[in-house]
Scaffold this motif. Structure first.
Motif, PDB file in Angstrom:
ATOM      1  N   PHE A  20      38.346  21.153  43.823  1.00 12.64           N
ATOM      2  CA  PHE A  20      38.334  22.452  43.150  1.00 12.64           C
ATOM      3  C   PHE A  20      37.860  23.548  44.089  1.00 12.64           C
ATOM      4  O   PHE A  20      38.484  24.608  44.205  1.00 12.64           O
ATOM      5  N   HIS A  21      36.755  23.290  44.769  1.00 15.47           N
ATOM      6  CA  HIS A  21      36.211  24.303  45.679  1.00 15.47           C
ATOM      7  C   HIS A  21      37.182  24.587  46.832  1.00 15.47           C
ATOM      8  O   HIS A  21      37.310  25.745  47.270  1.00 15.47           O
ATOM      9  N   LYS A  22      37.851  23.553  47.313  1.00 14.48           N
ATOM     10  CA  LYS A  22      38.817  23.738  48.404  1.00 14.48           C
ATOM     11  C   LYS A  22      39.979  24.616  47.955  1.00 14.48           C
ATOM     12  O   LYS A  22      40.401  25.539  48.666  1.00 14.48           O
ATOM     13  N   LYS A  23      40.512  24.341  46.763  1.00 13.16           N
ATOM     14  CA  LYS A  23      41.646  25.131  46.272  1.00 13.16           C
ATOM     15  C   LYS A  23      41.234  26.571  45.985  1.00 13.16           C
ATOM     16  O   LYS A  23      42.017  27.504  46.189  1.00 13.16           O
ATOM     17  N   LYS A  24      40.011  26.745  45.527  1.00 11.21           N
ATOM     18  CA  LYS A  24      39.501  28.093  45.286  1.00 11.21           C
ATOM     19  C   LYS A  24      39.420  28.879  46.594  1.00 11.21           C
ATOM     20  O   LYS A  24      39.820  30.050  46.663  1.00 11.21           O
ATOM     21  N   LEU A  28      41.669  32.218  48.004  1.00 14.01           N
ATOM     22  CA  LEU A  28      41.110  33.411  48.637  1.00 14.01           C
ATOM     23  C   LEU A  28      41.780  33.678  49.982  1.00 14.01           C
ATOM     24  O   LEU A  28      42.195  34.802  50.277  1.00 14.01           O
ATOM     25  N   ASN A  29      41.906  32.637  50.785  1.00 14.64           N
ATOM     26  CA  ASN A  29      42.462  32.802  52.126  1.00 14.64           C
ATOM     27  C   ASN A  29      43.931  33.206  52.108  1.00 14.64           C
ATOM     28  O   ASN A  29      44.432  33.805  53.069  1.00 14.64           O
ATOM     29  N   SER A  30      44.622  32.883  51.020  1.00 16.52           N
ATOM     30  CA  SER A  30      46.054  33.192  50.934  1.00 16.52           C
ATOM     31  C   SER A  30      46.330  34.646  50.551  1.00 16.52           C
ATOM     32  O   SER A  30      47.469  35.111  50.649  1.00 16.52           O
ATOM     33  N   GLU A 205      29.662  29.121  51.080  1.00 14.89           N
ATOM     34  CA  GLU A 205      30.837  29.096  51.956  1.00 14.89           C
ATOM     35  C   GLU A 205      31.906  30.065  51.440  1.00 14.89           C
ATOM     36  O   GLU A 205      32.506  30.815  52.216  1.00 14.89           O
ATOM     37  N   PHE A 206      32.104  30.074  50.119  1.00 15.35           N
ATOM     38  CA  PHE A 206      33.090  30.964  49.526  1.00 15.35           C
ATOM     39  C   PHE A 206      32.674  32.424  49.686  1.00 15.35           C
ATOM     40  O   PHE A 206      33.508  33.286  49.997  1.00 15.35           O
ATOM     41  N   GLU A 207      31.401  32.711  49.482  1.00 11.58           N
ATOM     42  CA  GLU A 207      30.918  34.089  49.563  1.00 11.58           C
ATOM     43  C   GLU A 207      31.110  34.670  50.961  1.00 11.58           C
ATOM     44  O   GLU A 207      31.392  35.870  51.115  1.00 11.58           O
ATOM     45  N   GLU A 208      30.964  33.840  51.973  1.00 11.01           N
ATOM     46  CA  GLU A 208      31.193  34.318  53.335  1.00 11.01           C
ATOM     47  C   GLU A 208      32.641  34.756  53.515  1.00 11.01           C
ATOM     48  O   GLU A 208      32.928  35.833  54.063  1.00 11.01           O
ATOM     49  N   GLY A 209      33.565  33.911  53.056  1.00  5.71           N
ATOM     50  CA  GLY A 209      34.980  34.246  53.157  1.00  5.71           C
ATOM     51  C   GLY A 209      35.342  35.444  52.292  1.00  5.71           C
ATOM     52  O   GLY A 209      36.147  36.293  52.693  1.00  5.71           O
ATOM     53  N   TYR A 210      34.738  35.519  51.102  1.00  2.66           N
ATOM     54  CA  TYR A 210      35.000  36.616  50.175  1.00  2.66           C
ATOM     55  C   TYR A 210      34.552  37.950  50.778  1.00  2.66           C
ATOM     56  O   TYR A 210      35.303  38.939  50.755  1.00  2.66           O
ATOM     57  N   SER A 211      33.364  37.996  51.337  1.00  2.00           N
ATOM     58  CA  SER A 211      32.839  39.237  51.921  1.00  2.00           C
ATOM     59  C   SER A 211      33.705  39.702  53.081  1.00  2.00           C
ATOM     60  O   SER A 211      33.986  40.907  53.225  1.00  2.00           O
ATOM     61  N   ALA A 212      34.133  38.755  53.899  1.00  2.00           N
ATOM     62  CA  ALA A 212      34.991  39.108  55.030  1.00  2.00           C
ATOM     63  C   ALA A 212      36.322  39.678  54.546  1.00  2.00           C
ATOM     64  O   ALA A 212      36.846  40.644  55.120  1.00  2.00           O
TER      65      ALA A 212
END
Length: 246
Positions: A20-24, A28-30, A205-212
């Protein structure tokens, strides 16, 4: 019927929740600025008097991610429900259109359409589910005319005070649904603890990608849709979002 092993459920959740976390994170990355700006309503943001690139970008990204997250986690919960039922009743993933789970309970075949919550669909979608139930029942009775069949719309959370619907199916929500699947009245509570496995680590980990992503999109939006004085150029934004292709 086999008693449900909570340790098996815990092992399943902790092993598979990473998916689930990977797909989430993949969702985001897509994302791209071009994709999100063409799919949301710019009139809404003007009506709300949003005046900064960052707030527009964050609002749009959050809307996309919320919708994506609901779908991803809904699919994950469906697989968990099938796993739990298989452990207890030997249930299996159905091949019938619109039916997610089949199992036998006290000599009666159960056809289950699994949804996340009780308010999952409009009248047309509910009508389609009922049609799927009818088609699946006819197909089963072609090979066994005496087979008793029970149809259930199962919802992973929420409540419904009138589970027996006039269209001849049942709607079980929250505690009632997990109890129906497993024979365990408290399973809906017992699932909470293993679902938190690695939650803090994965969220960080998600928050880092989200902020970027927010920083990147804000810069791109500002360059494309703001004037030299820093104001949002609504005409340019609307032409990009809604203007006729030339």
């Amino acid at each position: 019927m086999e008693p449900l092993s909570l340790s098996s459920v815990r092992d399943y959740v902790e092993t598979n929740i990473t998916e689930f976390h990977k797909k989430k994170l993949d969702s985001l990355n897509s994302l791209s600025i071009e994709r999100i700006l063409k799919k949301k309503n710019p009139y809404l943001y003007r009506c709300k008097n949003i005046l900064t690139s960052e707030i527009i970008v964050r609002t749009i990204v959050d809307a996309f991610l919320s919708s994506s997250e609901e779908t991803i986690f809904g699919d994950w919960l469906e697989n968990l429900a099938i796993f739990v039922n298989h452990c207890v009743y030997g249930g299996w993933k159905s091949t019938a259109q619109g039916i997610d789970l089949e199992f036998d309970l006290e000599g009666v075949r159960q056809l289950v359409a699994i949804k996340s919550g009780p308010n999952w669909g409009n009248s047309d979608q509910i009508r389609k589910m009922i049609q799927n139930f009818s088609s699946a029942k006819r197909s089963l009775r072609t090979s066994n005319s005496k087979l008793q069949v029970n149809c259930v719309n199962g919802c992973c959370y929420g409540k419904d005070s009138k589970p027996h619907k006039k269209e001849d199916y049942f709607k079980y929500c929250g505690q009632d649904f997990w109890h129906y699947l497993s024979g365990n009245k408290l399973l809906y509570i017992e699932l909470v603890e293993p679902l938190g496995h690695q939650a803090k680590q994965r969220t960080e980990e998600f928050e880092e990608g989200y902020s970027a992503k927010i920083n990147l999109f804000t810069n791109q939006f500002t360059q494309s849709f703001c004037t030299n004085t820093g104001q949002i150029d609504w005409e340019k934004f609307l032409k990009y979002n809604s203007g006729a292709e030339e």
